[in-house]
Design an enzyme around this catalytic site. Sequence first.
Site, short mmCIF file in Angstrom:
data_model
loop_
_atom_site.label_atom_id
_atom_site.label_comp_id
_atom_site.label_asym_id
_atom_site.label_seq_id
_atom_site.Cartn_x
_atom_site.Cartn_y
_atom_site.Cartn_z
N GLU A 262 38.12 49.70 37.87
CA GLU A 262 38.33 48.84 39.03
C GLU A 262 39.63 49.33 39.66
OE1 GLU A 262 39.26 46.55 41.48
OE2 GLU A 262 39.72 44.96 40.01
N CYS A 296 43.85 44.06 45.05
CA CYS A 296 43.02 45.24 45.31
C CYS A 296 42.03 44.93 46.42
CB CYS A 296 42.37 45.73 44.04
SG CYS A 296 41.46 44.48 43.22
#
Length: 510
Positions: A262, A296
């Site tokens: 990720e 993110c």
Amino acid sequence: MDFLKELGIKKRNLGASTGLKWIGSKDGGVIDVFSPVDGKLIASVYQATEKDYEQVIKKAYEAFLFWRTVPAPKRGEVVRQIGLKLRQYKKPLGTLVSYEMGKSLQEGLGEVQEMIDICDFAVGQSRQLYGFTMQSEREKHRMYDQYHPLGVVGIITAFNFPVAVWSWNAMIATVCGDTNLWKPSSKVPLSAIAVQNILGEVIEANNLPEGLFSIVIGKGSSVGEKLINDKRIPLISITGSIEVGKHAAEVIARRFGRSILELGGNNAIIITKEADLKLAIPAVVFGAVGTAGQRCTTTRRLIVHEDVYDQVKNSLIKAYKSLKIGNPLNEKNHVGPLIDKAAVELFVDALEKVKKEGGKILFGGKVLKGKGYESGCYVVPAIVEAKNEYKIVQEETFAPILYLIKYKGDVKNAIYIQNNVVQGLSSAIFTNNLKEAEEFLSVEGSDCGIANVNIGTSGAEIGGAFGGEKHTGGGRESGSDAWKFYMRRQTNTINYSTKLPLAQGIKFEI
Ligand code: UN1
């Protein structure tokens, strides 16, 4: 500070634990943890050494051999209790997350809420680790697939979500029959220690073995490398930069381990001329400045149709002017500090670079000084007119910089711009036009792991699978059927006939 005491954070803390005991040694160097909120020393942590790591992984592996035999709904019961404990500690833990990382108190509490939610989700999941049954082509044969526990799961997390991202992985892994070894970011180790202490209460109350939940806080170059190279860890979930993920993925792949990556995002919102700006503007502002641009999923690019460009630009500047920047524990403030001074430097540097490439700073970009800003980590979020092809726009700068990019004509042109970066995490479109929305979600639309209509890029719910494509790494964690990756899949065929027919009609007579 009462919340530190309540969470069992001492002045000096050991950096490794098997769940019940803190076992770290004291000769691996010390991390002094300063709050980006006020620059004050919160506490210190002795870094775990490679020797500590060995002790921890050994226990984690032994615990797996036991845990895999516990019926999944019983494993779920332990996770249910963790959810209850987290409810009990929500306030102090959310406060620590906010103080150690710098996100707003609301977001700190929200992070703990995400942990609670994933516990609830995982409890339900523990009774639903389903495989399929398939129809065999052979007479009196039965075929089905089942999911078995996998092993010790390594979880490497980033500073921006000090506790929630761990829980998306760990709570799912735990009901799947795996044990956990967590390596949190050395920038926010105290929040992780607090979680580990909370887990300890559940482990003790249920007489669970050491090693079910383990942690090592230490250097990437020592314990981090050991972890990714360790054959005893069949799956490692990593949240971090593309650079870190690329190295780890290569190392893990070389030993045929699994990884869930990720990594970086470069998320865009498209605003078409048919967007409802009353929804779009606040979504963009929250997406771009929430967590001071350090998610993110943060909105980094705004791709706006030329017909509404000036209106969007002016509304955004107006909204940015009203932002209150300051201590995130004060709920009146919208924007807290960046994680540290190095992050501030990257912010300043990115703005320098974009100016050199021809970008125009429309708002913000200053580093704040003076009363309330003593830590040196507070900046004014920036809005910059830019082009997608600028080198710096192609990169993820982990700071509140929003690049405004104009598009003309069809929504396809906006989608082309949005996809024209290496990252592929989150994306969104604001439009009331069904055709534009469907185009964005279609096979020719957004190439990201997350694609939203009329909501922003950040703030995903735990129920969906979370992750992205391309250089974001392709991993999925949290909800939907992400659990399958945490288990070992097996296809079983059982013959209950008196013959031995071969598949594909092959004859083999002896
Ligand atoms: C991250 O920034 O690593 O969707 C995770 C969101 C949060 C998770 C972000 N639920 O913004």
